[in-house]
Scaffold this motif. Sequence first.
Motif, short mmCIF file in Angstrom:
data_model
loop_
_atom_site.label_atom_id
_atom_site.label_comp_id
_atom_site.label_asym_id
_atom_site.label_seq_id
_atom_site.Cartn_x
_atom_site.Cartn_y
_atom_site.Cartn_z
N ILE A 146 14.11 -2.91 -2.81
CA ILE A 146 13.49 -1.89 -1.59
C ILE A 146 12.42 -2.59 -1.02
CG2 ILE A 146 12.42 0.35 -1.24
CD1 ILE A 146 13.73 1.37 -4.12
N HIS A 147 11.55 -3.44 -1.34
CA HIS A 147 10.52 -4.10 -0.86
C HIS A 147 11.11 -5.09 0.34
CE1 HIS A 147 7.63 -3.35 -4.49
NE2 HIS A 147 8.05 -2.45 -3.75
N GLN A 148 12.34 -5.55 -0.14
CA GLN A 148 12.80 -6.72 0.70
C GLN A 148 13.27 -6.27 2.29
OE1 GLN A 148 16.13 -9.22 -0.58
NE2 GLN A 148 15.46 -8.90 -2.85
N PRO A 149 13.77 -5.10 2.41
CA PRO A 149 13.83 -4.57 3.91
C PRO A 149 12.55 -3.91 4.19
CG PRO A 149 15.20 -3.20 2.33
CD PRO A 149 14.57 -4.31 1.53
N ILE A 153 10.99 -4.50 7.86
CA ILE A 153 10.64 -3.61 9.06
C ILE A 153 9.30 -3.38 9.18
CG2 ILE A 153 11.02 -1.25 9.30
CD1 ILE A 153 13.61 -1.43 7.57
N ARG A 154 8.47 -3.53 8.31
CA ARG A 154 6.95 -3.18 8.32
C ARG A 154 6.34 -4.32 7.81
NH1 ARG A 154 6.06 2.67 5.85
NH2 ARG A 154 3.95 2.38 7.26
N PRO A 155 6.06 -5.48 8.17
CA PRO A 155 5.43 -6.69 7.90
C PRO A 155 3.84 -6.48 7.56
CG PRO A 155 6.08 -7.10 9.88
CD PRO A 155 6.78 -5.93 9.63
N GLU A 156 3.35 -5.55 8.13
CA GLU A 156 1.76 -5.20 7.56
C GLU A 156 1.68 -4.59 6.71
OE1 GLU A 156 3.52 -1.49 9.22
OE2 GLU A 156 4.09 -3.67 9.52
N LEU A 157 2.75 -4.16 5.89
CA LEU A 157 2.28 -3.49 4.72
C LEU A 157 1.78 -4.65 3.44
CD1 LEU A 157 5.55 -1.25 4.15
CD2 LEU A 157 3.36 -0.77 4.73
N GLN A 161 0.99 -1.21 -0.85
CA GLN A 161 1.53 -0.12 0.11
C GLN A 161 3.01 -0.25 -0.12
OE1 GLN A 161 0.01 -1.54 3.87
NE2 GLN A 161 -1.32 0.41 3.92
N ARG A 162 3.70 -1.34 -0.52
CA ARG A 162 5.21 -1.41 -0.88
C ARG A 162 5.38 -0.70 -1.96
NH1 ARG A 162 4.26 -6.69 1.65
NH2 ARG A 162 4.38 -7.58 -0.87
N TRP A 163 4.75 -0.74 -3.04
CA TRP A 163 4.88 -0.22 -4.32
C TRP A 163 4.48 1.11 -4.34
CZ3 TRP A 163 6.81 -1.90 -8.81
CH2 TRP A 163 7.06 -3.32 -8.87
N THR A 164 3.85 1.74 -3.49
CA THR A 164 3.39 3.15 -3.12
C THR A 164 4.62 3.71 -2.66
OG1 THR A 164 1.00 2.67 -2.96
CG2 THR A 164 2.10 4.99 -2.17
N LEU A 165 4.99 2.90 -1.39
CA LEU A 165 6.42 3.59 -0.85
C LEU A 165 7.41 3.53 -1.74
CD1 LEU A 165 5.74 2.31 2.73
CD2 LEU A 165 5.18 4.60 1.80
N SER A 166 7.90 2.28 -2.31
CA SER A 166 9.23 2.36 -3.28
C SER A 166 8.95 3.33 -4.36
CB SER A 166 9.46 1.04 -3.78
OG SER A 166 8.38 0.35 -4.69
N THR A 167 7.90 3.49 -4.86
CA THR A 167 7.73 4.65 -6.00
C THR A 167 8.10 5.78 -5.45
OG1 THR A 167 6.14 3.20 -7.26
CG2 THR A 167 6.17 5.51 -7.69
#
Length: 414
Positions: A146-149, A153-157, A161-167
């Motif tokens: 999930i983190h790959q795309p 899409i959002r390189p600033e994350l 933040q990526r773990w928060t969103l994928s969770t």
Amino acid sequence: MVFAMARTRPTRAEGVRRRPKDRKEQIARASAEAFSSLGYYGVSMETIATRVGISATALYRHYSSKYELFRDAVLNLGQQLVDCTAFVEDATNDPELTLRRLVSALIDTAMANRESGGLYRWEGRYLRGDDQATLIAQIRTVHHRIHQPLMAIRPELSSRQRWTLSTSGLSVIGSIVDHRAKLPAIQVRALLADLADAVLAADLPDTANNIIEAHRPVTAVTDGSKYEALLNESMRLFNIKGYRDTSVEDIATAAGMPASGIYRYFSGKSDILAAAFRRAADQLSAELSAIVGTMADSEEALAAVIDAHVTRSFCRPELDYVYYTERLNMTPGDQKILRNLQRVTVESWVELVVSVRSEWTPGQARFAVHAAMSLVIDLGRLMRYEDSATAIVERLVDLTLLGHYRLRATLPAK
């Protein structure tokens, strides 16, 4: 005579019952559903054999023990999540399309395993050693995919933040295994996709906290009530050690009394567990009534309910987690009472959500409410129930139920 005997042999052979070619798959499916609905300790080899329609002896030809069945059932569910997302490794197209395909694949897998998906969510803690490590690696692989795309899409994350969103995305999708609400499959897919898209696109602040699954200690009880102390200490220990590994002596020691003193209040551990949940349900009902009764505006009332729920969950994180992991240790009668109490709470939320989200039916709102409650548990555990994380969780629950952000001093408006 010889001719007659030769003709009878095929007749006897025709009466022989052949073992189905998918027997292994039948056993795997039946065991996963049994462990998910009854819990690891509530299932025996005989239980699974009966569900498949074979004898326990026949079952032992395929599996040597209950644990082997359990391990295969849990890891098979994890592997399905890995397999359905494997296309990401070779994806070269639009990252936004890849993310949508990921969400769709995960929803399809969750729906296909709705009767057994709770197994890896709540019973996977019974895996041993390398098996536990394998499950963790499977789930980590799905997060990384999930983190790959998301990174494209959002390189600033940040990593957090990526773990928060994928969770959040996985929590919303996985929430359907925690309840039995009904909706046409096409509506479920569309609703879960919309909710997952919303949380995956959320704006989040960065923090310095590490991503480690743990639990914040609960403050010791100081009101002097032995009854309250027993309820609080037992839930704290059930959360840390598990119901099965917590003894009456452990609870008594934590509450500062002899083990014999517990039986003045409760008949045993199961009675303590049920009483703690009933007490929590009563407090929640009173809280909901107070909010709804004092706020005329539905959106303000729903916002207040969200904030109160997140605050309560962060202050007493063991209540929700122990409910999902240990409720099967209560008597069937107490389980039914708790289900009815939870249903009343959910319906109170549904009424508020429908009044705010007029585009949703009560059925759709019901799925969204369960998704929001799942978010609070999963994000709370991810963020170690740190006080600074409550605003992030509230923000994501706002998106799930209100459909937009509320302005908060600590977070930028979208």
